[in-house]
Motif scaffolding. Structure first.
Motif, PDB file in Angstrom:
ATOM      1  N   SER A  98       7.061 -48.076  -8.586  1.00 50.82           N
ATOM      2  CA  SER A  98       5.784 -47.574  -9.043  1.00 50.82           C
ATOM      3  C   SER A  98       4.780 -48.858  -8.977  1.00 50.82           C
ATOM      4  N   HIS A 103      -6.315 -34.089  -9.547  1.00 51.99           N
ATOM      5  CA  HIS A 103      -5.730 -35.148  -8.758  1.00 51.99           C
ATOM      6  C   HIS A 103      -6.593 -35.913  -7.932  1.00 51.99           C
ATOM      7  N   PRO A 120       4.478 -43.006  -7.407  1.00 59.13           N
ATOM      8  CA  PRO A 120       3.469 -42.985  -8.541  1.00 59.13           C
ATOM      9  C   PRO A 120       2.644 -44.216  -8.784  1.00 59.13           C
ATOM     10  N   ILE A 121       1.433 -44.084  -8.961  1.00 54.37           N
ATOM     11  CA  ILE A 121       0.299 -45.037  -9.287  1.00 54.37           C
ATOM     12  C   ILE A 121      -0.320 -44.700 -10.661  1.00 54.37           C
ATOM     13  N   ASP A 122      -0.113 -45.663 -11.774  1.00 46.51           N
ATOM     14  CA  ASP A 122      -0.560 -45.630 -12.973  1.00 46.51           C
ATOM     15  C   ASP A 122      -1.956 -46.452 -12.956  1.00 46.51           C
ATOM     16  N   MET A 169      -4.134 -43.309  -3.295  1.00 47.27           N
ATOM     17  CA  MET A 169      -3.477 -42.676  -4.097  1.00 47.27           C
ATOM     18  C   MET A 169      -2.746 -41.310  -3.372  1.00 47.27           C
ATOM     19  N   GLN A 228       1.083 -40.871  -2.955  1.00 44.12           N
ATOM     20  CA  GLN A 228       1.764 -39.528  -2.976  1.00 44.12           C
ATOM     21  C   GLN A 228       2.643 -38.926  -1.821  1.00 44.12           C
ATOM     22  N   ASP A 263       5.836 -40.615  -1.985  1.00 43.52           N
ATOM     23  CA  ASP A 263       6.601 -40.321  -3.363  1.00 43.52           C
ATOM     24  C   ASP A 263       6.517 -41.652  -4.103  1.00 43.52           C
ATOM     25  N   SER A 306      13.232 -45.994  -7.990  1.00 43.54           N
ATOM     26  CA  SER A 306      12.007 -45.395  -8.403  1.00 43.54           C
ATOM     27  C   SER A 306      10.698 -46.452  -8.583  1.00 43.54           C
ATOM     28  N   THR A 360       1.159 -50.220 -10.466  1.00 46.49           N
ATOM     29  CA  THR A 360       0.077 -50.104 -11.920  1.00 46.49           C
ATOM     30  C   THR A 360      -1.262 -50.632 -11.364  1.00 46.49           C
TER      31      THR A 360
END
Length: 417
Positions: free
Chosen positions: A350, A281, A307-309, A298, A302, A305, A348, A352
């Motif tokens: 997120s 992580h 998410p990072i791609d 990151m 987190q 909550d 949701s 990128t």
């Protein structure tokens, strides 16, 4: 030719040239003495060409000298340098025309303007004040692409230059009645010097403000680096602890399998996998500056909550200023996280993030969904936002673009590294 008047005029033109090219080209100066040497040569060239060269050959010689100085010696882009030189000369010619028109309206004969008497002093001073006014406006307009407040900052200087031209005309009318040459000459030259000092002081204040912003950014960067190295230490301790317990895990699983306790053995294996996954992580690109900034972002995502791609590949020895990295990556990641925090969890959101290098081109892109309501910025650093990012990209001869499509906000940056 009145040598004292023309020398004073050329000296002022040198100051205006330095001010304008510093504003528009923003070169990195090798040293104060070398720059002083360049402008001493520029002064001598202006003095010689004014005395012995016609107008257009004079412009060509001076333009070539400036181009060689800023393109060859100070390594500024060729097209940008040529464009700045053309604008500088165009502003000078417009200033001469405007000044001639103003003085003609005041009743000064053309012979006196082109002669060696007080009319020439008034004309040259009015021309340089007008030239300064035009250069302030041109500099502000040139910087509008990077600083949306550039024109607003220039308004006090514009008002000061305009008022000085008016005061100069009133002084000349007073001189025509009193014929006191020395007080008029001193006040005229003093008026121009006051404008130069005001421009210089305004630039100094602006630079001081920018330095304060950079210090704040560096403080934030230092905090990120400290947090990153603390995480690295914790990560290494966890790794050592896990490897230390590895034999115990393996022995326990062997015992469970030999006694036919398959379910317990599978549970132990699952627990071991989770412990190993927890070690992954952290981001490792090989560049500690980038790792610190991205790991901080990151962790922040987190905690929310989000998410990072990540898609990352860079040279560990990337030649980009750590402060520029913080401004570019830190600001854009914070903006993306803040935008996602403004979106309901049911959607949701997120992020990128792509940071890849190929040869000497660094490609960076970050995208996030667009919130339905405006995002309220927090803190002092984020308030500088994308304006600082644009300035960093420009400083690194890069490309910056913003695009919103299909409810996705995307920032794309390429840098020459």
């Amino acid at each position: 030719m009145n040598i004292p008047i023309e020398t004073y005029t050329i000296l002022v033109e040198c100051v205006l040239a330095f001010y304008y090219f510093h504003q528009t080209l923003r070169p990195v100066y090798p040293s104060v003495w070398k720059m002083l040497g360049i402008y001493v040569c520029y002064f001598g060239l202006l003095l010689f060409t004014t005395a012995y060269t016609p107008l257009f050959p004079r412009l060509g010689i001076i333009g070539l000298f400036l181009f060689l100085c800023y393109y060859e010696y100070l390594k500024r882009p060729a097209f940008q340098t040529i464009y700045a030189i053309i604008l500088f000369f165009a502003a000078a010619m417009f200033a001469d025309l405007i000044s001639g028109f103003i003085l003609a309206k005041l009743g000064i004969p053309i012979d006196e303007i082109m002669g060696i008497s007080v009319g020439r002093l008034v004309y040259n001073t009015t021309a340089k004040l007008t030239h300064m006014l035009l250069l302030v406006i041109l500099s502000a307009c040139t910087q509008l692409h990077y600083d949306s407040h550039a024109l607003l900052h220039a308004i006090p200087l514009i008002l000061c230059n305009t008022a000085s031209i008016f005061i100069l005309s009133v002084q000349f009318e007073s001189f025509m009645s009193t014929k006191q040459y020395i007080p008029f000459a001193i006040s005229t030259i003093g008026m121009l010097l006051i404008n130069i000092v005001i421009c210089s002081y305004t630039e100094f204040v602006k630079r001081t403000y920018e330095l304060q912003k950079r210090e704040l950014c560096m403080e934030e960067q230092l905090k990120h680096q400290e947090k990153y190295y603390q995480d690295v230490i914790v990560h290494q301790e966890e790794s050592r602890s896990l490897w230390h317990d590895m034999k115990k895990y393996m022995l326990a699983m062997e015992t469970l399998v030999s006694e036919n306790h398959q379910a317990e053995a599978a549970q132990q294996l699952t627990s071991l996998k989770k412990n190993f996954e927890s070690l992954d992580h952290m981001i490792h690109t090989g560049n500690p500056i980038v790792d610190g900034i991205l790991n901080y972002g990151m962790k922040k995502a987190q905690n929310a909550d989000i998410p990072i791609d990540f898609d990352l590949w860079i040279d560990p020895d990337l030649k980009v200023s750590p402060l520029d990295f913080y401004i570019i990556l830190g600001n854009t990641m914070d903006n993306a996280i803040e935008a996602c925090c403004a979106i309901p969890d049911t959607e949701s959101p997120s992020i990128t993030c792509t940071l890849r290098q190929k040869n000497h081109i660094l490609f960076y892109e970050i995208s996030n969904p667009v919130p339905s309501s405006p995002v309220k910025k927090a803190g002092n650093i984020h308030g500088y936002g994308l304006e600082n990012v644009k300035e960093c990209v420009r400083r690194n001869n890069g490309f910056f673009s913003i695009n919103t499509e299909n409810q996705t906000f995307r920032v794309t940056i390429t840098l020459n590294v």
